[in-house]
Every structure is written in C-alpha cells, then in structure tokens.
Scaffold this active site. Sequence first.
Site, PDB file in Angstrom:
ATOM      1  N   ASP A 206      13.806 -11.008   0.362  1.00  0.00           N
ATOM      2  CA  ASP A 206      15.218 -10.508  -0.351  1.00  0.00           C
ATOM      3  C   ASP A 206      15.377 -12.186  -0.604  1.00  0.00           C
ATOM      4  O   ASP A 206      15.590 -13.012   0.090  1.00  0.00           O
ATOM      5  CB  ASP A 206      16.091 -10.175   0.644  1.00  0.00           C
ATOM      6  N   HIS A 207      15.168 -12.250  -1.938  1.00  0.00           N
ATOM      7  CA  HIS A 207      15.698 -13.919  -2.273  1.00  0.00           C
ATOM      8  C   HIS A 207      16.593 -14.574  -1.908  1.00  0.00           C
ATOM      9  O   HIS A 207      16.746 -15.843  -1.976  1.00  0.00           O
ATOM     10  CB  HIS A 207      15.003 -14.339  -3.816  1.00  0.00           C
ATOM     11  N   ASP A 264      20.843  -2.309  -6.838  1.00  0.00           N
ATOM     12  CA  ASP A 264      20.304  -3.648  -7.180  1.00  0.00           C
ATOM     13  C   ASP A 264      20.709  -4.861  -6.497  1.00  0.00           C
ATOM     14  O   ASP A 264      20.168  -5.798  -6.189  1.00  0.00           O
ATOM     15  CB  ASP A 264      20.665  -3.819  -8.639  1.00  0.00           C
ATOM     16  N   HIS A 269      21.127  -7.789  -0.945  1.00  0.00           N
ATOM     17  CA  HIS A 269      21.707  -9.116  -0.848  1.00  0.00           C
ATOM     18  C   HIS A 269      23.063  -9.132  -0.260  1.00  0.00           C
ATOM     19  O   HIS A 269      23.253 -10.016   0.467  1.00  0.00           O
ATOM     20  CB  HIS A 269      21.914 -10.017  -2.526  1.00  0.00           C
TER      21      HIS A 269
END
Length: 517
Positions: A206-207, A264, A269
């Site tokens: 998960d960036h 998304d 996030h």
Amino acid sequence: MEDTKALFPDKLTGITYKTLETCDVEIPRPFCLVVFGATGDLARRKLLPSLYRLAKNGLLPANFFVIGVARSDMERAAFRGTVRDAVQGALAGDFDFRSWTEFSHRLYYVKADYAQTGSYRLLKRRITDLEKRHGTTGNRIFYLAVPPDIYETVASNLGTAGLSREEKGYAHIVIEKPIGRDLESAERLNRVLRKSFEEGQIYRMDHYLAKETVQNILMFRFANSIFEPLWNRRYIDHVQITVSETLGVEHRAGYYDRAGVIRDMFQNHLFQLLALTAMEPPVAFEAEHVRDEKVKVFRSVRPFPTEEVGEVVVLGQYGKGAIGGQEVVGYREEDGIPEDSVTATYAAFKVFIDNWRWNGVPFYLRSGKRLASRKAEISVHFRPVPHLMFAGTLEGRIEPNTLIMRVQPDEGTSLIFQAKTQGTRVCLGTETMDFFYKKISVLGDYERILLDCMQGDQMLFVREDGVEQTWALLSPLLERLGSAAKFNTFPNYAAGLSGPPEADLLIQKDGRAWRAL
Ligand code: BG6
C-alpha cells in the site's frame, strides 16, 4: 541526493549502510528481481524508474539483475530501450548516462505466456543461469505488475515451477492493490498465494504506508509523551481523515469504473491511516507487532448499518466544473466511462471504533477525485475547555485545539491553540505551531518499498488478516450501496468543489464541520 559519508559496514551484523542526507540506509544483499508485466504502465511509470534511482544513488548491492517478463516478443536491446525511455520520462533531470549504462547491463527480458507452466520452467532456467553470472546467491523477488485478474495464475504457476521455494535465499512475491474486490475474492486470492508462499514471503503493498509522514504518525504518537495521555475519548472530540485529489480518473477508466472510490481508496489507504491513528502502542516497533495492533482496530470498527446507511455514508460523483481555472468534463464524459455510470468518485464515512479508548468518538473519513485541492491529512480535534471562564468578555466560542498531521502536500504537523492577543483587554486569538519537513523525502514511495522487500521487512506491507478484515467491513456495505445505486442522483458535485452537499450535512448534523480543503 548527496553523499555525506561513504558506505560503512557494521562489523557485528555484516550489514553495509550508506548515509544519505538525513538517515542511514541499509544496502540490501545481492538479489534478482523478476518483474511480471515489465512493459506495462506500473513498471514503466513507477517500478523501473525507482529501481534505477536506487542504483544511481548507490543504494543497491554490487550484485543484482532484473528480468522483465511480458507477453510480447522482444529482443533484449528493445527492452532496454523501453526501460530507458521510461526512466527518462519519469525522472527527467535525474538521469545520467554513466549510471544508466551500468544499470542497463543488468536488464534482461523473457517472453512468457502467464498461463503456461512451460514459460515458468524456462524462466527458472534463465534465473539460475543469470544467478551464476551475477553472483546473486539465490535471493529472488517476483513483482506482479500485471492486471489483478492474473495474480492467481502467476502465483500458482510460480509455485508449481518450484520458484516459491526458499533454497539458497529468499523468494518474495509483491502484489499491489486491488487485493480482491470483496471479501470472497480477497480470501480466494490469499488462499492461492498461501498454497505456494508462506505469509512471510508475501508483500501486499500500500504505497501510502511508504509515505514519510504516514510513518511519522507512529513516531509522533509513541515517541512523545505529551500527546499519548490525551489520545482518547476523554480529550478527543472527533477525528477527520481526508484524502482529496484534484485529478480525475485519468487513463484508468476501465479499472476505476469497476472499482469506485471505496475500493480504490478506502479499503486500503484511508483504512490504513485510520488504523495508524487509532491503534494501541505495539509491544515493539516490529512488523508483526504493528500489524497485530492495526488488525485489532479493524476488528473494533463498528459494522456499517445495512439499513439507514445514509446516516453514516455519503457518496458522490463529479460533474463538469473547473480545476485551477481550467474547465474539466464530468466523470460520465471522461474517455471510456459509460454515460450512465453510477460509480462513486467521492465518499464520506462516519466510523466508530468500539473499544475502550475510542468509545463514542466519531472518525469522519472522506476522499474524492476532482475536488478543490490535493490534500491528505489527519486532524485530531480536541474537546473544548470544560469551563469558559472568559464568558461574558469574549464574543463567540473558543476554537478547540486541533492537531493536524499533513501527509501531503507541505508534509509536517501543526497544532492549533489559543493565545492572548496583545493589548489590555481579555482577548484571545487562534495561533498555529508548525513543523514542516524541509524536504519531501530522501526516498520515493516505491524506492522504500523495494528496499524493504529486499531487506525482508514487512512493516509497510499489509498482512492477510488486515486485508480480509477491511473487506469484511466493506463488502456488506458495497453490496447494500450497489443495490441502492439505481436511486442515486449522480453527478452531485461539480469538479473543483469540496464534494456533495450531503457530505457537509453528514458532519454538520453532529454539530461539527469539515476542515476546509
Ligand atoms: C492510488 C489510487 O492507489 O492512489 C489512485 O488507485 C489515486 O486513484 C492514488 O489517485 C493517490 O495516490 P497519491 O500518492 O497521489 O496520493
């Protein structure tokens, strides 16, 4: 990025470090990186440029090589040309010919049919040959930069070919979101992965977790003694988590229209930001302990009601409007989006965490595309003072303290507090104490992720139970919203605004307001 010191080895551990401007970076052991989908968008825009930048800055070991795998017929020289264009496109000024030449000698290409086991046997042979040539001692990373519907095929074929076995070194597999599109598909993917790989070999990235300021949330909370005693229902009124974007759907219409903002942005996030803000202190700052605490938060989130879901969730879709003075089209007019699409590009949630620390404290989460500004932040709103001794002398109410952790842009932390304004009268003004990171980050998101994967550190990656727990919360909600979608009134916010008016009502009916975007 300037060297301030040469490489220095730690005599006890044998690990070599390099000092960058603000930190020491561990140089990984020799490795081979296999990139599936090497000519695709993700590999070209993020992965290969990040790898090149690591190499250029001397953060990779002397021994490594990269095999690009894709479906098309391509000579090695053509593949190198593609990677060079990609690196130059992504890094522009950060490209230099000498380091590129050195890097390009380590690039290879293998054509494969992802569904054919024969392709993996060939790949295995190629890896083994190149390992001898480059002296990389058997550490292997398989990065799946392919569409998610072929994750299962690639993972199980790697297993069948014996490529997931850790014989002389590690074998790590990296996958990106979306990890499933609901609980059932996420569980199935996890099962397939676990048939070939152990959990300790699986890196679900998960960036957002690699962003400097996201990592700072835990440091800030647990390395300072003054905030932790206040970090609970007794002192905190509510928390807001915002990730707003000015960008629209860009070139990803096909993916986005099937996903929508909840899949998304929220499942990954926003829920990760929620977990880091709300979790208990882990026993130690180690991957398993941190991930244990995050999962406990997900388990404590109150399930979304299936009836009256509108009380806690608002959805939106952008119509035409203006961003930075430029007119932009509505979501339904974007290339590749059906003109009657009911996909949400905005969502606002009110979430409760049913545990001792957070009982009764609402967490308001919002995220959307084509909003007024690009901003990711967590704001912790403290309760007002218990007794207003200035009543009668002051007009209006005193603004309660707010702590803002800015993930991007202007990375840093601010504390809003009250101070007397100068003069003789009793008069208060709102002031801000600010901390700004001087520089964004020494390492980019993908550079950090690659290094961690090479070093076997899973702190910034999501564990199987973390993924499944978030889907367990969101799947019933998505189902419920899906069946209600035909009644919606999309588009319900103009591009460039702060979201649909219903989102303001969601928080205003509790006597609170969103922070401005
Ligand atoms: C991605 C989403 O995970 O995150 C995109 O798929 C979104 O839709 C992006 O634009 C936002 O990331 P960042 O780092 O630009 O805030």
